[in-house]
Scaffold this active site. Sequence first.
Site, PDB file in Angstrom:
ATOM      1  N   ASP A  67       0.809  -1.216   0.000  1.00  0.00           N
ATOM      2  CA  ASP A  67       0.000   0.000   0.000  1.00  0.00           C
ATOM      3  C   ASP A  67       0.843   1.269   0.000  1.00  0.00           C
ATOM      4  O   ASP A  67       2.059   1.222   0.207  1.00  0.00           O
ATOM      5  CB  ASP A  67      -0.959   0.002   1.215  1.00  0.00           C
ATOM      6  CG  ASP A  67      -0.302  -0.520   2.482  1.00  0.00           C
ATOM      7  OD1 ASP A  67       0.939  -0.483   2.571  1.00  0.00           O
ATOM      8  OD2 ASP A  67      -1.016  -0.971   3.381  1.00  0.00           O
ATOM      9  N   ASN A 136      -7.463  -3.001  14.343  1.00  0.00           N
ATOM     10  CA  ASN A 136      -8.850  -3.278  13.930  1.00  0.00           C
ATOM     11  C   ASN A 136      -8.924  -4.473  12.984  1.00  0.00           C
ATOM     12  O   ASN A 136      -9.956  -4.724  12.387  1.00  0.00           O
ATOM     13  CB  ASN A 136      -9.464  -2.041  13.259  1.00  0.00           C
ATOM     14  CG  ASN A 136      -8.697  -1.638  12.002  1.00  0.00           C
ATOM     15  OD1 ASN A 136      -7.756  -2.305  11.602  1.00  0.00           O
ATOM     16  ND2 ASN A 136      -9.109  -0.548  11.385  1.00  0.00           N
ATOM     17  N   HIS A 138      -7.127  -4.887  10.187  1.00  0.00           N
ATOM     18  CA  HIS A 138      -6.838  -4.658   8.759  1.00  0.00           C
ATOM     19  C   HIS A 138      -5.545  -5.353   8.338  1.00  0.00           C
ATOM     20  O   HIS A 138      -4.620  -5.519   9.137  1.00  0.00           O
ATOM     21  CB  HIS A 138      -6.847  -3.162   8.387  1.00  0.00           C
ATOM     22  CG  HIS A 138      -5.687  -2.362   8.871  1.00  0.00           C
ATOM     23  ND1 HIS A 138      -5.789  -1.038   9.247  1.00  0.00           N
ATOM     24  CD2 HIS A 138      -4.375  -2.651   9.022  1.00  0.00           C
ATOM     25  CE1 HIS A 138      -4.614  -0.568   9.592  1.00  0.00           C
ATOM     26  NE2 HIS A 138      -3.736  -1.532   9.463  1.00  0.00           N
ATOM     27  N   GLU A 143      -9.625  -2.096   5.457  1.00  0.00           N
ATOM     28  CA  GLU A 143     -10.250  -1.806   6.746  1.00  0.00           C
ATOM     29  C   GLU A 143     -11.484  -2.686   6.951  1.00  0.00           C
ATOM     30  O   GLU A 143     -11.988  -3.285   5.998  1.00  0.00           O
ATOM     31  CB  GLU A 143     -10.663  -0.326   6.781  1.00  0.00           C
ATOM     32  CG  GLU A 143      -9.514   0.658   6.560  1.00  0.00           C
ATOM     33  CD  GLU A 143      -8.566   0.767   7.745  1.00  0.00           C
ATOM     34  OE1 GLU A 143      -8.417  -0.206   8.514  1.00  0.00           O
ATOM     35  OE2 GLU A 143      -7.948   1.837   7.901  1.00  0.00           O
TER      36      GLU A 143
HETATM   37  C1  F6R Z   1       1.525  -1.528   6.142  1.00  0.00           C
HETATM   38  C2  F6R Z   1       0.227  -2.141   6.260  1.00  0.00           C
HETATM   39  C3  F6R Z   1      -0.544  -2.178   7.530  1.00  0.00           C
HETATM   40  C4  F6R Z   1       0.307  -2.440   8.765  1.00  0.00           C
HETATM   41  C5  F6R Z   1      -0.562  -2.409  10.025  1.00  0.00           C
HETATM   42  C6  F6R Z   1       0.251  -2.639  11.286  1.00  0.00           C
HETATM   43  O1  F6R Z   1       2.041  -1.639   4.827  1.00  0.00           O
HETATM   44  O2  F6R Z   1      -0.243  -2.597   5.274  1.00  0.00           O
HETATM   45  O3  F6R Z   1      -1.538  -3.173   7.413  1.00  0.00           O
HETATM   46  O4  F6R Z   1       0.923  -3.696   8.637  1.00  0.00           O
HETATM   47  O5  F6R Z   1      -1.196  -1.162  10.117  1.00  0.00           O
HETATM   48  O6  F6R Z   1       1.117  -1.568  11.476  1.00  0.00           O
HETATM   49  P1  F6R Z   1       2.229  -1.602  12.628  1.00  0.00           P
HETATM   50  O7  F6R Z   1       3.206  -2.651  12.227  1.00  0.00           O
HETATM   51  O8  F6R Z   1       2.829  -0.231  12.608  1.00  0.00           O
HETATM   52  O9  F6R Z   1       1.510  -1.936  13.891  1.00  0.00           O
END
Ligand code: F6R
Length: 251
Positions: A67, A136, A138, A143
């Site tokens: 992303d 959450n 994702h 989401e």
């Molecule tokens: C990042 C992504 C997100 C993160 C998720 C966890 O490319 O796709 O899904 O993996 O938000 O983020 P952290 O590791 O910062 O807790």
Amino acid sequence: MRIICVDNYDQMSKKAANIVASQLILKPDSVLGLATGATPLGMYKQLIKTYEEGHIDFEEVTTFNLDEYCDLNKEDEQSYYYYMYENFFKHININIKNLNIPNGRAMDIHKESLEYERKIRKSGGIDLQVLGIGRNGHIGFNEPDIKFEALTHMVKLDEQTIEDNSRFFDSIKDVPTKAISMGIKTIMHAKKIILLASGKEKAEVIYGAIYGKITPELPASVLQLHPDVVFVMDKEAASKLDLEKLKEEYL
Ligand code: F6R
């Protein structure tokens, strides 16, 4: 599904890096799906070390990131392009032509999304996808309530995601509210998936993803349907799981 539970973040990072390294040793021209965020930083450090020690080579590797925020320039320190370059790509011998990160500044995000999907297919598909998980549930920026059949597309970020990601920005007002993300279907097409999780704030969502019902309300729960997925976690993230029971069920 396989579960690997280790004592701490450092061990989680080494385990994940070893899985990626094995993939590259077995298939030097692998296509990797990559994640950003705080969780995989240790894995990238470890992979750089393994590369510097001469055990792995990135020359033939192709990568696709999950992303990118919309409306940030590549040079912006908060962009995922910048993150990947600073934390990983500039330290290894990867060919710049083989790096793919969705363009969040594209004039036509729909066209950009179709083109991203086309490139993934043309590369032969993702051999190993690395994922983190949001509080959450994702994965990528899919989401809650996202359709499981979604391919790469533009997403509106959840309030919780904006709040969680504000730790990387000066102010919550600076966090972009939109992003372009591989969809759940894109992720599920990967041949192998590893999901990394660390810390007690992920314990509840990890429990739901593994034991809960499969529902778009918790996007990571769809991974229960993937034929080759490994959760690599530290003890805190796994603290709501019954590890003894899991040993019998999954290992
Ligand atoms: C990042 C992504 C997100 C993160 C998720 C966890 O490319 O796709 O899904 O993996 O938000 O983020 P952290 O590791 O910062 O807790």
